[in-house]
Design a protein around this motif. Structure first.
Motif, mmCIF file in Angstrom:
data_model
loop_
_atom_site.group_PDB
_atom_site.id
_atom_site.type_symbol
_atom_site.label_atom_id
_atom_site.label_comp_id
_atom_site.label_asym_id
_atom_site.label_seq_id
_atom_site.Cartn_x
_atom_site.Cartn_y
_atom_site.Cartn_z
ATOM 1 N N UNK A 9 0.834 -1.205 0.000
ATOM 2 C CA UNK A 9 0.000 0.000 0.000
ATOM 3 C C UNK A 9 0.865 1.251 0.000
ATOM 4 N N UNK A 10 1.941 1.235 0.757
ATOM 5 C CA UNK A 10 2.830 2.405 0.816
ATOM 6 C C UNK A 10 3.547 2.612 -0.515
ATOM 7 N N UNK A 11 3.952 1.533 -1.162
ATOM 8 C CA UNK A 11 4.597 1.641 -2.473
ATOM 9 C C UNK A 11 3.630 2.268 -3.485
ATOM 10 N N UNK A 19 6.826 9.576 -6.738
ATOM 11 C CA UNK A 19 8.090 9.256 -6.077
ATOM 12 C C UNK A 19 8.763 8.097 -6.811
ATOM 13 N N UNK A 20 10.081 8.170 -6.977
ATOM 14 C CA UNK A 20 10.875 7.092 -7.568
ATOM 15 C C UNK A 20 10.937 5.949 -6.556
ATOM 16 N N UNK A 21 10.211 4.868 -6.814
ATOM 17 C CA UNK A 21 10.105 3.757 -5.875
ATOM 18 C C UNK A 21 10.442 2.444 -6.584
ATOM 19 N N UNK A 31 9.703 -7.394 4.190
ATOM 20 C CA UNK A 31 9.660 -6.979 2.790
ATOM 21 C C UNK A 31 9.899 -5.475 2.741
ATOM 22 N N UNK A 32 10.530 -5.009 1.651
ATOM 23 C CA UNK A 32 10.854 -3.598 1.591
ATOM 24 C C UNK A 32 10.860 -3.074 0.161
ATOM 25 N N UNK A 33 10.773 -1.769 0.063
ATOM 26 C CA UNK A 33 10.954 -1.044 -1.181
ATOM 27 C C UNK A 33 11.913 0.098 -0.880
ATOM 28 N N UNK A 34 12.515 0.639 -1.906
ATOM 29 C CA UNK A 34 13.414 1.775 -1.712
ATOM 30 C C UNK A 34 12.891 2.961 -2.507
ATOM 31 N N UNK A 44 14.936 3.252 2.664
ATOM 32 C CA UNK A 44 14.240 1.973 2.791
ATOM 33 C C UNK A 44 12.919 2.178 3.518
ATOM 34 N N UNK A 45 11.852 1.639 2.933
ATOM 35 C CA UNK A 45 10.535 1.591 3.570
ATOM 36 C C UNK A 45 10.217 0.111 3.709
#
Length: 51
Positions: A9-11, A19-21, A31-34, A44-45
């Protein structure tokens, strides 16, 4: 690193704002995205797995 309850959801929320994600990646701890900022830094999120 910023921890969130739902990394997917945040991604989506960040991408909708332009935003560049990155794609979501999985590790043993969660799990993460940058995301990238205008200065070229990457942040890192993450959604952490509970122990």
């Amino acid at each position: 690193m910023q921890s969130v309850p739902d990394v997917e959801a945040e991604q989506r929320r960040l991408a909708a704002k332009g935003v560049d994600v990155s794609e979501i990646r999985a590790e043993s701890w969660g799990r993460y995205t940058m995301v990238g900022d205008p200065d070229g830094n990457r942040w890192v999120v993450a959604q952490l797995f509970e122990e």
